[in-house]
Design an enzyme around this catalytic site. Structure first.
Site, PDB file in Angstrom:
ATOM      1  CG  HIS A 191     -30.371 -39.893 -92.462  1.00  0.00           C
ATOM      2  ND1 HIS A 191     -29.832 -41.061 -93.441  1.00  0.00           N
ATOM      3  CD2 HIS A 191     -31.565 -41.079 -92.539  1.00  0.00           C
ATOM      4  CE1 HIS A 191     -30.774 -41.881 -93.790  1.00  0.00           C
ATOM      5  NE2 HIS A 191     -31.821 -42.545 -92.864  1.00  0.00           N
ATOM      6  CD  GLU A 194     -26.799 -39.166 -93.042  1.00  0.00           C
ATOM      7  OE1 GLU A 194     -27.055 -38.274 -94.494  1.00  0.00           O
ATOM      8  OE2 GLU A 194     -27.088 -40.275 -93.027  1.00  0.00           O
ATOM      9  CG  HIS A 322     -29.011 -38.884 -97.390  1.00  0.00           C
ATOM     10  ND1 HIS A 322     -29.320 -39.657 -96.273  1.00  0.00           N
ATOM     11  CD2 HIS A 322     -29.656 -38.685 -98.146  1.00  0.00           C
ATOM     12  CE1 HIS A 322     -30.679 -39.580 -96.479  1.00  0.00           C
ATOM     13  NE2 HIS A 322     -30.956 -39.172 -97.508  1.00  0.00           N
ATOM     14  CD  GLU A 398     -25.273 -41.331 -98.386  1.00  0.00           C
ATOM     15  OE1 GLU A 398     -24.931 -41.145 -97.397  1.00  0.00           O
ATOM     16  OE2 GLU A 398     -26.023 -42.100 -98.491  1.00  0.00           O
TER      17      GLU A 398
END
Length: 436
Positions: A191, A194, A322, A398
């Site tokens: 992504h 990020e 992420h 994350e």
């Protein structure tokens, strides 16, 4: 006299006209790409019923607002609103009796300060991408330097090109030789927005090399046992695009054009449960899955590379960095149903969380996305690696900060890079030790 057009001529003229309309639409959207979002305000919404959620979604989608996470909109979420829309949006929320808080009154100013701080960090640390948020070409140049300084054990592999022609590169660290060692593969920036993910990966690469050279017994054991592969930027087109201006800073997808929109979500584009929960068939959506699995050159190149090292990867581990939220996610991501190896995956994931707490005191929640406060999401890389390639240990951390629904979580200070790097470095070592 009136001229009658032949059918082929008419079709050709209509085709040319449609191309002109498409070009004008893309040019119109390009104007907004340079907007710096000065005086745009970030609203944090708390929505308590489904009818109000649907009404808010329709209102927001019909306007040029920015949303932190499309999957969450309708519950608790942040929306960034242009100054000319603020009063109307406040009245709309008041009529719906939706609670809100203004988190930031000048998003553009906040992002400008962050960019200036990032430049200062780059200068202070001699343009080292493990200390500042670097664009893909800067990261690759730095990694070329690592290879030249560590010849014989480090190499850079080109695995393909992005839609816009950027190189897709993997750094390999194979400290004591051998072609059939188990593989640890770590990637980042699937992504685009990020930024902390590739910076953290770069930090870990540098720390592993330094600790290995310093004779650290733990690191030497891990580096000699496994063949380490790092892909810092899976989605370089989207990633580099986020450096363009404040209005592009929160871009998430690739940059391949689809109708009147750009890009697919690469983490919905893998060929496992493609088009399932948490995806969209609308090209304008942030979670657009693409027209078919591996429609994006970036995901196709990554999947081909991983397939080529499948046997070694099955003996090792896949980790995809992420941001943000402080989760250590276990598969499957497409469902909340527990897999048969849930206990084992939680055991290894909890080792990561414990290592992070020991370093920084930060709390990382462990489990499947939909069971730890996130949402179901199909077509992701770590599900594909586990269930298509048969790699048992597949994780998606994350990274920090702790999730609060705000877009600002995607744009932390460069000062957070060493903090994230230190805790995730320990976490990665902890999970790899658990599978030895």
């Amino acid at each position: 006299s009136q001229q009658t057009l032949s059918i082929p001529t008419l079709i050709m003229r209509l085709f040319v006209l449609s191309l002109c309309c498409l070009q004008l639409a893309l040019l119109a959207s390009a104007v907004k790409e340079d907007e710096e979002l000065f005086d745009w305000q970030e609203f944090h919404l708390t929505i308590e019923n489904p009818q109000a959620a649907a009404t808010v979604r329709h209102y927001v989608n019909a306007r040029d607002f920015l949303v932190a996470n499309e999957n969450h909109l309708g519950y608790t979420e942040s929306v960034v609103v242009p100054p000319q829309e603020v009063i109307g949006f406040m009245a709309f929320l008041g009529n719906l009796q939706v609670k809100y808080e203004i988190l930031e009154k000048d998003v553009g100013g906040m992002l400008l300060r962050a960019r200036l701080e990032n430049k200062l960090s780059a200068r202070a640390f001699n343009n080292d991408p493990s200390t500042y948020f670097a664009q893909s070409s800067e990261i690759y140049t730095w990694m070329e330097g690592l290879v030249s300084q560590n010849s014989g054990v480090a190499s850079l592999v080109s695995i393909g090109r992005s839609y816009e022609g950027r190189n897709l590169r993997v750094l390999r660290l194979n400290m004591n030789g051998g072609s059939n060692k188990p593989v640890i593969f770590i990637d980042a920036a699937i992504h685009a927005r990020e930024w902390l993910a590739p910076a953290t990966l770069n930090y870990i690469v540098k720390q592993l090399i330094n600790d290995y050279k310093a004779g650290n017994s733990e690191v030497r054991t891990l580096m000699n046992k496994f063949d380490w592969h790092f892909m810092p930027v899976v989605n370089p087109d989207g990633y580099d695009y986020t450096f363009r201006s404040s209005s592009t800073r929160y871009w998430r997808k690739t940059r391949k054009p689809y109708r009147f929109a750009y890009g697919a979500d690469p983490n919905r584009n893998f060929d496992f449960m493609f088009g399932g929960p948490g995806t969209s068939n609308n090209p304008s959506s942030d979670i657009y899955h693409g027209p078919n699995a591996f429609s994006e050159p970036e995901t196709k190149a990554l999947s081909d590379y991983l397939t080529g090292i499948r046997n070694q990867l099955q003996q090792g581990m896949y980790i995809s960095f992420h941001t943000y939220g402080q989760w250590w996610l276990t598969p499957p991501g497409y469902t909340r149903s527990l897999p048969s190896d849930h206990t084992e995956m939680m055991r290894v994931g909890n080792a990561a969380a414990a290592a992070i707490r020991a370093v920084s005191g930060q709390n990382f929640r462990v489990g499947q996305p939909a069971n730890v406060g996130l949402y179901e999401a199909a077509g992701g890389s770590y599900d594909w690696v586990k269930y298509r390639l048969g790699v048992k240990y597949s994780f998606t951390p994350e990274l920090r900060p702790y999730y609060n629904g705000s877009l600002s979580g995607f744009s932390p200070s460069a000062r957070e890079i060493p903090n994230s790097g230190k805790e995730i470095y320990q976490a990665v070592k902890a999970v790899v030790k658990e599978i030895m």
